[in-house]
Write a protein that holds these residues in place. Structure first.
Motif, PDB file in Angstrom:
ATOM      1  N   TYR B  53       0.762  -1.201  -0.045  1.00  0.00           N
ATOM      2  CA  TYR B  53      -0.118  -0.062  -0.037  1.00  0.00           C
ATOM      3  C   TYR B  53       0.683   1.345  -0.128  1.00  0.00           C
ATOM      4  O   TYR B  53       1.865   1.427   0.971  1.00  0.00           O
ATOM      5  CB  TYR B  53      -0.713  -0.053   1.275  1.00  0.00           C
ATOM      6  CG  TYR B  53      -1.720   1.176   1.389  1.00  0.00           C
ATOM      7  CD1 TYR B  53      -2.921   1.323   0.558  1.00  0.00           C
ATOM      8  CD2 TYR B  53      -1.429   2.070   2.360  1.00  0.00           C
ATOM      9  CE1 TYR B  53      -3.658   2.316   0.659  1.00  0.00           C
ATOM     10  CE2 TYR B  53      -2.188   3.383   2.440  1.00  0.00           C
ATOM     11  CZ  TYR B  53      -3.417   3.492   1.651  1.00  0.00           C
ATOM     12  OH  TYR B  53      -4.173   4.309   1.627  1.00  0.00           O
ATOM     13  N   ASN B  54       0.663   2.165  -1.063  1.00  0.00           N
ATOM     14  CA  ASN B  54       1.253   3.235  -0.926  1.00  0.00           C
ATOM     15  C   ASN B  54       0.154   4.379  -1.420  1.00  0.00           C
ATOM     16  O   ASN B  54       0.252   4.713  -2.388  1.00  0.00           O
ATOM     17  CB  ASN B  54       2.790   3.419  -1.533  1.00  0.00           C
ATOM     18  CG  ASN B  54       2.440   2.715  -2.999  1.00  0.00           C
ATOM     19  OD1 ASN B  54       1.361   2.505  -3.511  1.00  0.00           O
ATOM     20  ND2 ASN B  54       3.452   2.309  -3.734  1.00  0.00           N
ATOM     21  N   GLY B  55      -0.518   4.809  -0.530  1.00  0.00           N
ATOM     22  CA  GLY B  55      -1.719   6.059  -1.025  1.00  0.00           C
ATOM     23  C   GLY B  55      -2.690   5.421  -1.626  1.00  0.00           C
ATOM     24  O   GLY B  55      -2.895   4.120  -1.923  1.00  0.00           O
ATOM     25  N   PRO B  56      -3.782   6.095  -1.174  1.00  0.00           N
ATOM     26  CA  PRO B  56      -5.368   5.691  -1.790  1.00  0.00           C
ATOM     27  C   PRO B  56      -5.188   5.257  -3.208  1.00  0.00           C
ATOM     28  O   PRO B  56      -4.608   5.945  -4.066  1.00  0.00           O
ATOM     29  CB  PRO B  56      -6.119   6.654  -1.532  1.00  0.00           C
ATOM     30  CG  PRO B  56      -5.447   7.584  -0.461  1.00  0.00           C
ATOM     31  CD  PRO B  56      -3.915   7.425  -0.630  1.00  0.00           C
ATOM     32  N   ALA B  57      -5.847   4.388  -3.685  1.00  0.00           N
ATOM     33  CA  ALA B  57      -5.882   3.808  -5.111  1.00  0.00           C
ATOM     34  C   ALA B  57      -7.383   3.321  -5.288  1.00  0.00           C
ATOM     35  O   ALA B  57      -8.021   2.941  -4.500  1.00  0.00           O
ATOM     36  CB  ALA B  57      -4.985   2.804  -5.260  1.00  0.00           C
ATOM     37  N   VAL B  58      -7.595   3.593  -6.669  1.00  0.00           N
ATOM     38  CA  VAL B  58      -8.932   2.971  -7.164  1.00  0.00           C
ATOM     39  C   VAL B  58      -8.504   1.958  -8.291  1.00  0.00           C
ATOM     40  O   VAL B  58      -7.884   2.306  -9.158  1.00  0.00           O
ATOM     41  CB  VAL B  58      -9.704   4.145  -7.757  1.00  0.00           C
ATOM     42  CG1 VAL B  58     -10.848   3.664  -8.387  1.00  0.00           C
ATOM     43  CG2 VAL B  58     -10.224   5.209  -6.850  1.00  0.00           C
ATOM     44  N   LEU B  81      -8.673   3.685   5.347  1.00  0.00           N
ATOM     45  CA  LEU B  81      -9.880   3.410   5.976  1.00  0.00           C
ATOM     46  C   LEU B  81     -10.229   1.735   5.565  1.00  0.00           C
ATOM     47  O   LEU B  81     -10.509   0.933   6.471  1.00  0.00           O
ATOM     48  CB  LEU B  81     -11.111   4.267   5.730  1.00  0.00           C
ATOM     49  CG  LEU B  81     -12.386   3.871   6.430  1.00  0.00           C
ATOM     50  CD1 LEU B  81     -12.476   3.999   7.785  1.00  0.00           C
ATOM     51  CD2 LEU B  81     -13.680   4.869   5.829  1.00  0.00           C
ATOM     52  N   SER B  82     -10.495   1.802   4.199  1.00  0.00           N
ATOM     53  CA  SER B  82     -10.875   0.288   3.717  1.00  0.00           C
ATOM     54  C   SER B  82      -9.788  -0.763   4.087  1.00  0.00           C
ATOM     55  O   SER B  82      -9.995  -1.811   4.473  1.00  0.00           O
ATOM     56  CB  SER B  82     -11.378   0.424   2.420  1.00  0.00           C
ATOM     57  OG  SER B  82     -10.143   0.857   1.653  1.00  0.00           O
ATOM     58  N   LEU B  83      -8.584  -0.372   3.886  1.00  0.00           N
ATOM     59  CA  LEU B  83      -7.390  -1.047   4.176  1.00  0.00           C
ATOM     60  C   LEU B  83      -7.711  -1.844   5.557  1.00  0.00           C
ATOM     61  O   LEU B  83      -7.686  -3.055   5.899  1.00  0.00           O
ATOM     62  CB  LEU B  83      -6.092  -0.602   3.759  1.00  0.00           C
ATOM     63  CG  LEU B  83      -4.852  -1.630   4.047  1.00  0.00           C
ATOM     64  CD1 LEU B  83      -4.978  -2.663   3.099  1.00  0.00           C
ATOM     65  CD2 LEU B  83      -3.466  -1.050   4.035  1.00  0.00           C
ATOM     66  N   SER B  84      -7.703  -0.698   6.663  1.00  0.00           N
ATOM     67  CA  SER B  84      -7.750  -1.352   7.999  1.00  0.00           C
ATOM     68  C   SER B  84      -8.670  -2.041   8.208  1.00  0.00           C
ATOM     69  O   SER B  84      -8.828  -3.160   9.028  1.00  0.00           O
ATOM     70  CB  SER B  84      -7.606   0.049   9.069  1.00  0.00           C
ATOM     71  OG  SER B  84      -8.585   0.902   8.441  1.00  0.00           O
ATOM     72  N   LEU B  85      -9.928  -1.704   7.547  1.00  0.00           N
ATOM     73  CA  LEU B  85     -11.243  -2.505   7.857  1.00  0.00           C
ATOM     74  C   LEU B  85     -11.220  -3.911   7.321  1.00  0.00           C
ATOM     75  O   LEU B  85     -11.631  -4.966   8.030  1.00  0.00           O
ATOM     76  CB  LEU B  85     -12.651  -1.851   7.266  1.00  0.00           C
ATOM     77  CG  LEU B  85     -13.179  -1.070   8.344  1.00  0.00           C
ATOM     78  CD1 LEU B  85     -12.647   0.153   8.795  1.00  0.00           C
ATOM     79  CD2 LEU B  85     -14.622  -1.122   8.168  1.00  0.00           C
TER      80      LEU B  85
END
Lengths: 168, 634, 103
Positions: B53-58, B81-85
């Motif tokens: 993971y390095n920064g938000p990605a779509v 957020l979604s990663l931790s969830l």
């Protein structure tokens, strides 16, 4: 001369028909009817339809009426006792209805007093001959001929079916 | 990365569908291993995603729906957020799956159970990772369906099936709000993409603050249904009818957190509206208080936990309402750990006691189930927020955020929240003392002699106890993760007020004192050797006082809804059924049919079979026609 | 033109009315009913031929021929049926044959 003949024939036809329908004896009724048809055939001849006149005599007065006669004799309906005389009460509605129909038809005829214009461009009147009839029949109404012949075929089949001898 | 994300969602779904299709043909062990391994593989994929993971990605997986200006691709978004969830969800669900092997050991419906459990997890992961609202809604409904099927898992008893239906119908009320919000958002912004929606916000032409408020309230309605917030919280206590692993999964990871997650997801959009934020905060606070009070009086072990969930989710909502998304996420994750822990150990207790759920009939279990007692105690301390457990830090950060907002309104919310902390401590320890504490033999049982040492206990599958240990450790040390998470999620926070360090320390001190006070009160009332404990236990045999009954019945909300909605609805349905449907529609059709029949019979008399009559009628008709023509000419 | 068209039509109308009377007063005797139908058909033929004569076109005569052909088929079939029915019930009274009535 033809005019007079027409009226005489018309009166004969009507009287013969009246006698035919009032006659209790079926065989006599058939004879009256044949007379009526003969007179009508002559009327057809006067109206420049000799072929129809001939057919009327051959088929109607000849074949059809003879067929009726055969059936009456075969079923032994010839004696007037069996053919029950209709009561006057039965005749009354018939006369009333027929009277109304006749009156209405005459009314319609008188209402259309102006002569109808000839169809087809007002060419001068000429008498039809058999050739005209034949050309119209076979050129214009060829399909109708076929259909009528089919119908006759079906009638033959039906009659054979109805008339076949059944095993008891 | 793309593959990893796809695998995270697809593995549980494929596992679930595979089990549905082939599960019956396979041996039991294979089904269990499949169900567990897909979740753990999904966890590994999540770890991989976290590592890269390095920064938000779509990530766009492919087209899904598109026509003209309308398009909803299958796109997933991975941010902090979604990663931790997803890490939390896959981990907790994995443990719950393993636990289920032990719990469902004797149940013949294991194929259905594991398949639904997998689908449940898959739907929740889809919900969390979805980048556009339609995909999120798909996951949302998937979660709703699976929860319905699992709550009513033992559907042969009418009570369980009713509980499932109740959960489904009540959450559906919220779902309608969400559905309207989704469609409305598309109408306003012409996009389903969550990222774009959050960026556009009220600056979009033709969108006013009032519209944002309306959207926010609709989303809040959806969250109320899913997260069991007041006034739609009535389904959650009844949802205890399901198997305990299902309860654990619903409460910890997959179901009730969805509503909070939705609000956190959409916070950049709706956070601008003060009305919405205040409504969220009030809802959360009220629900937290409500849940805690009900849990105080409840006697059923699982229902106590259910009310505590309602209460804790209320805290999360309060955090969202204060703009402290980090604190909400922190509490969500810590709550997932300790609530899963509590439910799983409660399942052990209930299983060991032959499905006895009344805490007043338990007691003395700490000797017999030490492997359950210590994890349960850890979870309880965490729920109570005793420092230095994870629960203390997460709850404390929420209250700090509420205080930091300042003003009368949030100050009041802070006070209620703090009072609720006190209640939480009391009911949690009450539960612990009554379940595990020594039972002083009552006079009757002393005479009886034999049963003096409490209820009989039968052995538990080893796996059920082993699962509890990692969860207990996580719950205890989870607080340390708080700082990391705060840094990690920093970008998500809304307009949370800044709190000075000194104030923060003071607040922590206050919270600790409150917790301590609660522990003392609980000890006095339910602790060993105290007079009150015996009085309470003896008093539990008598009918409850009015206040206790009020709390036990959940403030009579069920009765209120019955009176407000269900009875008028039943009445209306009866009217529509008996008066309108049977009385008007059926009868008018019957009458018409009878009249047609009569008319037919009447006309049938003309069908005398006498041809002479037919001929006369024919001629009469023809006469009529010709006569009419003549009349026209005349 | 020997006579005006209207005279011909009056003649045909009278003939048709006589056919109707025949059907109605003998309505229980199937043979006389058939005879009445023949009379009515002849009236129709007369109208066709008169029209053909009036407008100098052969179509009317063609239709008269059609009527003759149709009549011969109809009469043969109807009389065959009369024979068949008479064989079953030994009567030509149509009111005796009411098996198809509504009971």
């Amino acid at each position: 001369m033809e005019q007079t003949l027409f009226y005489i024939l018309a009166i004969v036809t009507v009287i013969a028909t009246i006698l035919a329908i009032t006659e209790k004896h079926p065989v006599h009724a058939i004879i009256y009817l044949v007379t009526s048809f003969f007179a009508l055939a002559v009327v057809f001849y006067l109206l420049a339809a000799p072929l129809i006149a001939v057919f009327e005599v051959i088929i109607y007065a000849g074949a059809v009426m003879v067929l009726f006669m055969f059936v009456i004799m075969m079923l032994d309906q010839g004696n007037p006792e069996e053919a029950r005389c209709p009561l006057l009460v039965h005749c009354l509605p018939a006369l009333v209805l027929a009277g109304i129909i006749l009156a209405a038809l005459l009314l319609l005829l008188s209402g259309r007093s102006t002569p109808v214009a000839p169809i087809g461009g007002g060419s001068e009147k000429r008498l039809l001959d058999v050739a005209d009839f034949a050309i119209t029949l076979f050129k214009k109404y060829g399909v109708a001929i076929e259909i009528i012949s089919m119908q006759l075929l079906f009638a033959i089949v039906g009659v054979l079916y109805l008339g076949r001898r059944r095993k008891p | 990365m793309k593959t990893a994300l796809a695998l995270i969602i697809l593995l549980p779904l494929v596992g679930g569908i595979g089990n549905i299709l082939l599960g019956r043909l396979l041996p039991r062990r294979v089904v269990e291993v499949t169900a567990c391994s897909v979740i753990w593989l999904s966890f590994i994929a999540s770890l991989f995603a976290a590592g890269n993971y390095n920064g938000p990605a779509v990530v766009e997986m492919g087209p899904w729906l598109s026509s003209f200006t309308f398009s909803a691709p299958i796109s997933l978004s991975l941010d902090s957020l979604s990663l931790s969830l997803i890490l939390m969800i896959t981990f907790v669900c994995g443990l719950i799956h393993l636990y289920s092997i032990g719990y469902m050991a004797g149940d013949p419906g294991y194929v259905r159970f594991f398949a639904l459990l997998n689908l449940f997890t898959g739907a929740m992961l889809l919900l969390v990772l979805a980048e556009n609202m339609l995909l999120l809604y798909l996951g949302w409904e998937g979660v709703g369906f699976c929860s319905y099927a699992l709550i009513g898992f033992w559907y042969k008893e009418a009570e369980n099936a009713t509980a499932g239906r109740k959960a489904f119908i009540v959450t559906r009320i919220g779902d309608i709000g969400l559905a309207i919000a989704v469609v409305w958002m598309f109408k306003l912004f012409h996009t389903f993409s969550i990222t774009q929606l959050n960026q556009l916000g009220p600056s979009h032409p033709g969108v006013s603050m009032g519209l944002i408020t309306a959207l926010g309230l609709l989303l809040l309605l959806g969250a109320m249904g899913k997260s069991a917030q007041a006034p739609l919280m009535v389904w959650l206590p009844d949802a205890m009818a399901g198997p305990t692993p299902v309860s654990a999964q619903i409460h910890a990871a997959t179901m009730v957190t969805a509503g909070v997650y939705l609000l956190m997801r959409m916070f950049p959009l709706i956070g601008g509206s003060t009305v919405v934020v205040a409504a969220i905060a009030v809802t959360g606070t009220f629900t937290a208080f409500y849940g805690a009070t009900c849990a105080l009086a409840e006697r059923d072990l699982k229902r106590i936990l259910a009310y505590s969930t309602i209460s804790q989710i209320g805290y999360m909502m309060l955090a969202v309402g204060c703009g402290a998304v980090t604190a909400a996420t922190f509490h969500l994750i810590i709550h997932a750990f300790f609530k899963a822990l509590l439910f799983l150990s409660a399942g052990c207790v209930i299983n060991a006691l032959h499905h006895e759920q009344d805490i007043f009939r338990m007691g003395g279990l700490y000797r017999k189930l030490p492997w359950v007692f210590w994890p349960f105690l850890a979870g309880s301390l965490c729920l109570a927020g005793v420092p230095p457990t994870g629960g203390f830090f997460s709850k404390e950060s929420i209250l700090t955020a509420a205080w930091g907002k300042g003003g009368m309104f949030y100050g009041g919310l802070y006070l209620v929240g703090t009072f609720t902390v006190l209640l939480t401590v009391i009911y949690t320890l009450r539960m612990v003392f009554l379940v595990f504490g020594d039972r002083v033999p009552t006079l009757a049982s002393r005479l009886e002699g034999a049963k003096a040492s409490g209820p009989s206990v039968h052995a538990l599958p080893r796996i059920m106890e082993i699962i509890l240990i990692p969860l207990a450790l996580l719950a205890l040390v989870g607080g340390a993760a708080g700082g990391l998470l705060e840094y990690f999620l920093a970008s998500l926070n809304g307009s949370a007020g800044h709190v000075r360090l000194a104030t923060e320390e003071t607040l922590k001190g206050v919270a600790s004192l409150v917790v301590l006070a609660g522990m003392v009160i609980a000890w006095l009332y339910y602790g060993y050797g105290s007079q009150h404990r015996e009085v309470r236990i003896a008093g539990a045999e008598h009918p409850p006082t009015r206040l206790v009954a009020f709390l036990q019945a959940g403030w009579y909300f069920d009765r209120l809804y019955d009176w407000l909605f269900i009875r008028p609805f039943t009445w209306l349905a009866t009217i529509l059924w008996q008066r309108v449907d049977e009385g008007v529609i059926d009868d008018s059709l019957d009458w018409t049919a009878v009249q047609f029949g009569r008319t037919g019979q009447f006309l049938g008399r003309w069908g005398s079979g006498r041809i002479s009559v037919y001929m006369l009628s024919l001629v009469a008709g023809a006469t009529l026609m010709i006569g009419w023509f003549a009349w026209e000419v005349l | 033109m020997i006579v005006p068209l209207s005279h011909l039509l009056v003649f045909a109308s009278v003939l048709f009315a006589l056919g109707v009377i025949c059907v109605l007063i003998w309505r229980t005797n199937v043979i006389m009913v058939l005879i009445g139908i023949e009379i009515m058909l002849n009236a129709a033929m007369l109208v066709f031929v008169a029209g053909s004569y009036q407008w100098g076109r052969a179509d009317g005569q063609v239709f008269a021929l059609m009527i003759i052909a149709m009549t011969s088929a109809e009469v043969s079939l109807a009389l065959a049926m009369v024979v068949y029915l008479h064989r079953r019930k030994n009567t030509v009274n149509v009111d005796e044959f009411r098996q198809l009535r509504d009971r």
